[in-house]
Write a protein that holds these residues in place. Sequence first.
Motif, short mmCIF file in Angstrom:
data_model
loop_
_atom_site.label_atom_id
_atom_site.label_comp_id
_atom_site.label_asym_id
_atom_site.label_seq_id
_atom_site.Cartn_x
_atom_site.Cartn_y
_atom_site.Cartn_z
N ILE A 190 19.23 -35.83 41.06
CA ILE A 190 18.72 -34.64 41.73
C ILE A 190 19.73 -34.09 42.74
N PRO A 191 20.30 -34.91 43.66
CA PRO A 191 21.35 -34.38 44.54
C PRO A 191 22.57 -33.89 43.77
N TYR A 192 22.88 -34.56 42.69
CA TYR A 192 24.01 -34.16 41.85
C TYR A 192 23.79 -32.75 41.30
N ALA A 193 22.60 -32.51 40.75
CA ALA A 193 22.30 -31.20 40.19
C ALA A 193 22.29 -30.12 41.26
N ILE A 194 21.78 -30.47 42.45
CA ILE A 194 21.77 -29.51 43.56
C ILE A 194 23.19 -29.08 43.91
N GLY A 195 24.08 -30.06 44.05
CA GLY A 195 25.46 -29.74 44.36
C GLY A 195 26.13 -28.97 43.24
N GLN A 196 25.88 -29.37 42.01
CA GLN A 196 26.51 -28.75 40.86
C GLN A 196 26.14 -27.27 40.74
N PHE A 197 24.87 -26.96 40.72
CA PHE A 197 24.45 -25.59 40.45
C PHE A 197 24.48 -24.69 41.69
N THR A 198 23.97 -25.21 42.82
CA THR A 198 23.88 -24.37 44.01
C THR A 198 25.26 -24.00 44.53
N VAL A 199 26.15 -24.96 44.65
CA VAL A 199 27.50 -24.67 45.17
C VAL A 199 28.27 -23.78 44.20
N ASN A 200 28.10 -24.00 42.91
CA ASN A 200 28.76 -23.14 41.93
C ASN A 200 28.30 -21.69 42.06
N GLU A 201 27.00 -21.50 42.28
CA GLU A 201 26.48 -20.13 42.45
C GLU A 201 27.11 -19.46 43.67
#
Length: 321
Positions: free
Chosen positions: A192-203
């Motif tokens: 879950i933290p991984y996905a948050i960092g992956q998608f949110t920061v990329n956006e």
Amino acid sequence: MADQKPFAVPQFTSKDYSSFFLAGAICCTATHGAMTPIDVVKTRIQIDPAYKGFSLLSGARYVVKNEGPSGLLTGFGPTAVGYLAQGGAKFAGYEFWKKQFVEIAGDQETAIEYRTAIYLGASSVAEFHRGQPCQHRFFADILLTPLEATRIRLVSQRDYAPGLVTGFTRLAREEGFSGLYSGFLPILCKQIPYAIGQFTVNEFCHELAFRNMSEEARQSLSPSSKFGIDLGSGIIAGFAAAILSQPADTLLSQINKGHGPSGSMVYRLKVLAQQAGVKGLFAGLGPRMIMTAGLVSGQFLLYDVVKHALNAPPALEIHKE
């Protein structure tokens, strides 16, 4: 608020979501499989005292010296299989839930104002939710957990088994269900933290790049410029994903190696975290940041390529202009 118009969002079809799923499955399997050597060194640094203080390069040399070049590919099978379904469901789930939350916002201004919450919510829910159309994501975690447990045993115990099938069979035979799924809670805490960092920061990286650019300039970007923006955004998002999920990744390796006291999973994680301390929880972060930067940037680049090949529609954007 009365003069605001509803936000026109794309109406993705079942075929579109199937394309998102296939693109996510291909990009995650390819990138995670390619990063197996770095993952081997990272896991050894986390759980093997012989690798304490090693860097990525020195750790890789130590593996090759003791096990030959093939030692760097240990765990390739469970890695590739596990991330096939996991990656497809994660990317399709994010596309689905971002659209749902934008529709809940009701208009463009509100969606833009609360875009951070939308990104965080979509990435978190996509990583865990059971419901349509990402019910496969929950079952992907069920599939991924025993495969990740097998991978860690293969990496941490060099004579454990020669490959995926024999390793999985031995783990199931000797430790049963509890051994196969001992890492389920840590995997959720990691993913879950991984996905948050992956998608949110990329956006947000894309938003920052496009903020002072007109729509005409965006449409006329050269392929090399677009590639540079996508690559840079993915690398930064990968660093963020690695840092946010590193403590849980370390604990997952410890749990699947059989470390820690008996008792509930929450109690075991608490004790292991206390024993490791902050420094121990972030052991192997350097190699993992390099690995994750390559993973995330590669996934986004390959995801777009496969989507284009499948004639899938572009992602919904709610960037602040």
